[in-house]
Design a protein around this motif. Structure first.
Motif, PDB file in Angstrom:
ATOM      1  N   GLU A   1      25.098  -0.644 -32.652  1.00 33.39           N
ATOM      2  CA  GLU A   1      25.299  -1.515 -31.506  1.00 33.39           C
ATOM      3  C   GLU A   1      24.571  -2.831 -31.736  1.00 33.39           C
ATOM      4  O   GLU A   1      24.219  -3.526 -30.810  1.00 33.39           O
ATOM      5  CB  GLU A   1      24.882  -0.818 -30.210  1.00 33.39           C
TER       6      GLU A   1
ATOM      7  N   GLN B   1      26.042   5.526 -25.837  1.00 33.88           N
ATOM      8  CA  GLN B   1      27.469   5.228 -26.022  1.00 33.88           C
ATOM      9  C   GLN B   1      28.315   6.403 -26.533  1.00 33.88           C
ATOM     10  O   GLN B   1      29.301   6.787 -25.927  1.00 33.88           O
ATOM     11  CB  GLN B   1      27.616   4.055 -26.987  1.00 33.88           C
TER      12      GLN B   1
ATOM     13  N   LYS C   1      28.353   9.519 -24.187  1.00 32.66           N
ATOM     14  CA  LYS C   1      29.106   9.404 -22.929  1.00 32.66           C
ATOM     15  C   LYS C   1      30.603   9.457 -23.208  1.00 32.66           C
ATOM     16  O   LYS C   1      31.363  10.006 -22.412  1.00 32.66           O
ATOM     17  CB  LYS C   1      28.688   8.177 -22.119  1.00 32.66           C
TER      18      LYS C   1
ATOM     19  N   GLN D   1      18.777   1.566 -18.820  1.00 34.14           N
ATOM     20  CA  GLN D   1      20.138   1.193 -18.444  1.00 34.14           C
ATOM     21  C   GLN D   1      20.647   2.097 -17.329  1.00 34.14           C
ATOM     22  O   GLN D   1      20.311   3.276 -17.284  1.00 34.14           O
ATOM     23  CB  GLN D   1      21.100   1.367 -19.631  1.00 34.14           C
TER      24      GLN D   1
ATOM     25  N   ASP E   1      23.835   3.633 -16.985  1.00 34.63           N
ATOM     26  CA  ASP E   1      24.915   3.794 -17.949  1.00 34.63           C
ATOM     27  C   ASP E   1      26.010   4.649 -17.311  1.00 34.63           C
ATOM     28  O   ASP E   1      25.694   5.657 -16.671  1.00 34.63           O
ATOM     29  CB  ASP E   1      24.340   4.503 -19.186  1.00 34.63           C
TER      30      ASP E   1
ATOM     31  N   GLY F   1      27.276  -4.875 -19.316  1.00 31.68           N
ATOM     32  CA  GLY F   1      28.519  -5.063 -20.035  1.00 31.68           C
ATOM     33  C   GLY F   1      29.133  -3.733 -20.373  1.00 31.68           C
ATOM     34  O   GLY F   1      28.439  -2.715 -20.443  1.00 31.68           O
ATOM     35  N   GLY F   2      30.438  -3.752 -20.557  1.00 31.04           N
ATOM     36  CA  GLY F   2      31.131  -2.519 -20.920  1.00 31.04           C
ATOM     37  C   GLY F   2      32.537  -2.836 -21.345  1.00 31.04           C
ATOM     38  O   GLY F   2      32.906  -4.004 -21.510  1.00 31.04           O
ATOM     39  N   SER F   3      33.344  -1.796 -21.526  1.00 28.11           N
ATOM     40  CA  SER F   3      34.711  -2.009 -21.974  1.00 28.11           C
ATOM     41  C   SER F   3      35.539  -0.750 -21.793  1.00 28.11           C
ATOM     42  O   SER F   3      35.007   0.329 -21.541  1.00 28.11           O
ATOM     43  CB  SER F   3      34.729  -2.406 -23.458  1.00 28.11           C
TER      44      SER F   3
ATOM     45  N   GLY G   1      33.722   2.291 -19.656  1.00 29.17           N
ATOM     46  CA  GLY G   1      32.449   2.370 -18.939  1.00 29.17           C
ATOM     47  C   GLY G   1      31.705   1.060 -18.991  1.00 29.17           C
ATOM     48  O   GLY G   1      32.259   0.010 -19.339  1.00 29.17           O
TER      49      GLY G   1
ATOM     50  N   ALA H   1      27.277  -0.499 -18.922  1.00 31.22           N
ATOM     51  CA  ALA H   1      25.844  -0.243 -18.745  1.00 31.22           C
ATOM     52  C   ALA H   1      25.199  -1.493 -18.171  1.00 31.22           C
ATOM     53  O   ALA H   1      25.547  -2.611 -18.553  1.00 31.22           O
ATOM     54  CB  ALA H   1      25.196   0.122 -20.072  1.00 31.22           C
TER      55      ALA H   1
HETATM   56  N1  ASP Z   1      26.804   0.844 -24.695  1.00 33.01           N
HETATM   57  C1  ASP Z   1      26.964  -0.504 -24.222  1.00 33.01           C
HETATM   58  C2  ASP Z   1      25.620  -1.238 -24.265  1.00 33.01           C
HETATM   59  O1  ASP Z   1      24.575  -0.627 -24.325  1.00 33.01           O
HETATM   60  C3  ASP Z   1      27.451  -0.550 -22.828  1.00 33.01           C
HETATM   61  C4  ASP Z   1      28.854  -0.019 -22.670  1.00 33.01           C
HETATM   62  O2  ASP Z   1      29.754  -0.538 -23.348  1.00 33.01           O
HETATM   63  O3  ASP Z   1      29.050   0.833 -21.818  1.00 33.01           O
HETATM   64  O4  ASP Z   1      25.592  -2.466 -24.233  1.00 33.01           O
END
Ligand code: ASP
Length: 468
Positions: free
Chosen positions: A174, A198, A201, A234, A236, A371-373, A416, A418
């Protein structure tokens, strides 16, 4: 008798109560001694009268020093008209002491509790437990707790399950360096501490959980540029059978709920939060986390916005390239999906620089707070991303084989987000640093001055780990 919090005393007029806490200050007026007694809820004025109350009480009151811990019983009385202190929640009352027990004496504190923010931060860190006694820090911790409490209640009502994912795990890309833990039972092998939950989840979505969240600790072994912490928290979450707007809607509503419940004095500039494309943000504001506040001097103005439609990939040089060989890297998250219109490009590895990701960032007053996607839930799409960013087939198998395999067993579309919880609390509390909203933060060079960590370990421990 059961103890009452000092702020409850305003409702206990003319009653005899017991209060417990710390002596904040003592003022001698000859036949009268006043102290301000502090507990977690606030302050209360206590009066000792020479000759009144239990035998020896006045002498004991004379011995009191700052930060002594005491238990006091006495009657709550209305203060005289001229003694009323409108700045104090208990400013209309005082306790006339009848008896007192000194529960603990105290050394002179290394700094004045209520002036902690005026001393050097290293000293506050070293004596964090004293710093935490200040009103400012107590308030920050209380609000942080209340924010988390709203998150739990809100997501519970939305049918999310809170699930804990492992801290001892395997590396996940990441973009940050990882903390490495030698595995004693498997010499020569290592766990790493997760940069985020990530992969777990997403695997929970494969596992049919559908709606997950966690107040999760994350670890990133980075050079501490700016206001960063080696471990941070986070909020999350991950959801199945959703599209971008579904995840954004839940999060937007939860943020509004937090502000309306805990910060009635604050105003959210625009609801629904504006959605701005990355392109527009860069062209109009020169930043992908624009500060949209109409009045930047208003401490109670909150300008949230979503930034969307980021480029998926960008060029990088080899050195910075997360261990892979190619010259493309991901801008946010390798597990993200391309926007539906660009999925074919991804599959054909075509127009790579133009592919947009489903990534959404939530921005508040110029700070990215989350941020997420939407993810690639099909193995072949994830494999394409990994190929584009230059992972060799054998590395893809080694590092991501478990994800690719999992995705072949019937994986729902999912996505999702976070939040950087520390940063959100910092902004809502109008604090300048995330360290002010964490109970035990680390210094700028990732040390814990109170515990003295990191530190040496014994030769025996090293030997057991097979390290020298
Ligand atoms: N795992 C990502 C982050 O820590 C967040 C996500 O995309 O849910 O930035």
């Amino acid at each position: 008798m059961s103890r009452v919090w000092v702020t409850e005393t305003v409702e206990r007029l003319d009653e005899v109560v017991e209060v417990k806490g710390w002596v904040m200050s003592r003022r001698d007026h000859g036949k009268l001694i006043f102290i301000d007694l502090r507990d977690r809820s606030g302050l209360l004025q206590v009066v000792f009268k020479n000759g009144a109350g239990a035998e020896g009480l006045f002498d004991k009151a004379n011995q009191l020093r700052s930060e002594y811990v005491v238990s006091i019983t006495g009657k709550i009385q209305k203060r005289g008209e001229r003694q009323i202190n409108p700045d104090m929640p208990t400013g209309t009352v005082e306790l006339i002491a009848d008896d007192m027990e000194i529960l603990a004496e105290a050394e002179t504190p290394v700094f004045e509790i209520e002036k902690a923010h005026e001393v050097g931060e290293d000293l506050r860190m070293q004596y964090r437990y004293l710093d935490l006694r200040s009103e400012r820090m107590r308030n920050n911790l209380e609000k942080r707790h209340q924010i988390i409490s709203i998150i739990h209640n809100y997501l519970d009502a939305e049918k999310f399950w809170e699930i804990e994912t492992p801290y001892l795990t395997k590396g996940t890309p990441e973009g940050a360096r990882e903390y490495v833990i030698p595995a004693r039972l498997n010499p020569g092998s290592y766990f790493v501490l997760p940069q985020s939950p990530q992969q777990f989840k997403q695997l929970l979505m494969v596992g049919g959980v559908e709606r997950y969240y966690q107040i999760a600790r994350c670890f990133r072994d980075e050079d501490m540029r700016g206001d960063r912490q080696a471990e941070f928290t986070q909020m999350d979450m991950e959801m199945s059978f959703v599209e971008r707007e579904d995840v954004m809607a839940v999060n937007e509503a939860m943020l509004i709920k937090i502000v309306e419940t805990l910060y009635p004095e604050k105003r959210i500039q625009q609801v629904p939060f504006p959605r701005i494309s990355y392109k527009e943000a860069m062209e109009k504001y020169g930043s992908d986390r624009p500060d949209l506040r109409e009045d930047k001097d208003d401490p109670n103005l909150l300008a949230f916005c979503w930034v969307i439609d980021f480029p998926f990939f960008e060029k990088t040089n080899k050195e910075e390239h997360h261990g892979a060989e190619g010259e493309w890297t991901f801008t946010h998250n390798p597990f993200s999906a391309a926007i539906p219109e660009h999925r074919e490009w991804l599959q054909n590895k075509q127009n790579i620089g133009d592919i947009l990701t489903t990534q959404y960032d939530i921005v508040l007053n110029g700070y990215e707070i989350g941020g997420g996607s939407i993810r690639n839930h099909k193995a072949e799409d994830l494999r394409k991303v990994l190929e584009i960013i230059g992972h060799k087939p054998e590395n893809i198998e080694r590092d991501f084989g478990h994800m690719l395999k999992a995705f072949t067993f019937g994986t729902p579309p999912h996505g999702g987000i976070a939040w950087g919880l520390d940063r959100l609390v910092m902004l809502l509390q109008n604090e300048p640093s995330i360290r002010d909203v964490m109970a035990f933060p680390k210094t700028g060079d990732a040390r814990d001055l109170m515990m003295g960590a990191p530190a040496d370990v014994s030769a025996k421990q090293l030997k057991e780990l097979g390290l020298s």
